[in-house]
Design a protein around this motif. Structure first.
Motif, PDB file in Angstrom:
ATOM      1  N   LEU A  30       0.811  -1.081   0.006  1.00 19.10           N
ATOM      2  CA  LEU A  30      -0.091   0.023   0.090  1.00 19.10           C
ATOM      3  C   LEU A  30       0.894   1.317   0.177  1.00 19.10           C
ATOM      4  CD1 LEU A  30      -3.148   1.017   0.099  1.00 19.10           C
ATOM      5  CD2 LEU A  30      -2.759   0.986   2.648  1.00 19.10           C
ATOM      6  N   TRP A  31       1.892   1.373   1.052  1.00 15.42           N
ATOM      7  CA  TRP A  31       2.753   2.503   1.091  1.00 15.42           C
ATOM      8  C   TRP A  31       3.638   2.582  -0.216  1.00 15.42           C
ATOM      9  CZ3 TRP A  31       4.755   0.976   6.397  1.00 15.42           C
ATOM     10  CH2 TRP A  31       3.658   1.048   7.413  1.00 15.42           C
ATOM     11  N   THR A  32       3.896   1.553  -0.992  1.00 15.20           N
ATOM     12  CA  THR A  32       4.436   1.870  -2.256  1.00 15.20           C
ATOM     13  C   THR A  32       3.811   1.848  -3.466  1.00 15.20           C
ATOM     14  OG1 THR A  32       4.963  -0.623  -2.472  1.00 15.20           O
ATOM     15  CG2 THR A  32       6.615   0.431  -1.376  1.00 15.20           C
ATOM     16  N   GLY A  33       2.407   1.817  -3.355  1.00 15.88           N
ATOM     17  CA  GLY A  33       1.543   2.273  -4.377  1.00 15.88           C
ATOM     18  C   GLY A  33       0.943   1.066  -5.178  1.00 15.88           C
ATOM     19  N   ALA A  67      -1.482  -5.088  -2.619  1.00 15.41           N
ATOM     20  CA  ALA A  67      -1.820  -5.132  -1.124  1.00 15.41           C
ATOM     21  C   ALA A  67      -3.061  -5.673  -0.809  1.00 15.41           C
ATOM     22  CB  ALA A  67      -2.048  -3.564  -0.717  1.00 15.41           C
ATOM     23  N   GLU A  68      -4.093  -5.512  -1.477  1.00 16.19           N
ATOM     24  CA  GLU A  68      -5.237  -6.274  -1.425  1.00 16.19           C
ATOM     25  C   GLU A  68      -5.118  -7.837  -1.326  1.00 16.19           C
ATOM     26  OE1 GLU A  68      -9.974  -5.986  -2.710  1.00 16.19           O
ATOM     27  OE2 GLU A  68      -8.615  -5.964  -4.461  1.00 16.19           O
ATOM     28  N   GLY A  69      -4.267  -8.097  -2.527  1.00 16.87           N
ATOM     29  CA  GLY A  69      -4.131  -9.700  -2.591  1.00 16.87           C
ATOM     30  C   GLY A  69      -3.427 -10.206  -1.231  1.00 16.87           C
ATOM     31  N   TYR A  70      -2.365  -9.454  -0.691  1.00 14.04           N
ATOM     32  CA  TYR A  70      -1.767  -9.790   0.363  1.00 14.04           C
ATOM     33  C   TYR A  70      -2.774  -9.918   1.690  1.00 14.04           C
ATOM     34  CZ  TYR A  70       3.061 -10.213  -1.519  1.00 14.04           C
ATOM     35  OH  TYR A  70       3.935 -10.711  -2.398  1.00 14.04           O
TER      36      TYR A  70
END
Length: 194
Positions: free
Chosen positions: A152-155, A160-163
């Motif tokens: 998320l922080w790297t865009g 991010a959602e998958g993780y």
């Protein structure tokens, strides 16, 4: 707080056995995450006691170093890289049986919070591979639970959602309620951003 109290009781009953004292100080440092000063004090004591022993137990030393590094970092100080390197060398020779209890896994987390995302990703991915290769399902939620924020922080919100979804599935599959709460937080955070 109950764990801290039990450790303090254990210290009072430990007698003069230095390795037992070290184990208790290191454990106290790891469970006193709500009181950084207390954690730092006991982590430093554990490392100091170990450094005075001729042949300290490698596992105990590794635990004490991890407690020390974590307590320094969470108190707002820079990562003590000499202690990190020492812990990683011990881990290379004799890794802790649980991946989440290793300096390398924690280093990925600390680097993430420090904003060193590329290096954090390398350490967290290595810890993930180690947990999978070693069949350590209990560590996977902890390791993967840090990847949604990192992505998320790297865009990369899709990653991010998958993780976050993977984290939730693993937390529920391994019946870890604290990790489930963190997974729900991660998923919500990602969805708010989306």
């Amino acid at each position: 707080p109950e764990a801290v109290s039990r450790c303090e009781q254990a210290l009072a009953e430990a007698g003069s056995d230095p390795e037992l004292q070290v184990r208790i100080h290191a454990t106290l440092a790891l469970v006193a995450w709500h009181d950084f000063d207390l954690a730092r004090e006991h982590a430093r004591t554990a490392v100091d006691l170990l450094d005075r022993l001729d042949d300290p137990d490698s596992g105990v030393l590794s635990e004490a170093l991890m407690a020390y590094v974590g307590s320094e970092f969470y108190a707002g100080r820079p990562l003590p890289m000499d202690a990190v390197r020492r812990g990683l060398e011990l881990e290379r020779l004799l890794p802790a049986p649980v991946v989440a209890d290793r300096m390398s896994a924690s280093l990925g987390v600390w680097l993430k919070y420090q904003g060193d995302f590329a290096e954090a990703r390398e350490w967290l991915e290595a810890a993930r591979r180690a947990a999978i290769d070693e069949g350590d399902e209990s560590s996977l939620p902890y390791v993967i639970g840090h990847l949604p924020q990192l992505e998320l922080w790297t865009g990369d919100w899709v990653a991010a959602e998958g993780y976050a979804l993977e984290h939730l599935e693993l937390a529920e599959g391994t019946a870890q309620p604290d990790q489930r709460r963190q997974a729900l937080f991660n998923l919500s955070l990602v969805h708010v951003h989306m």
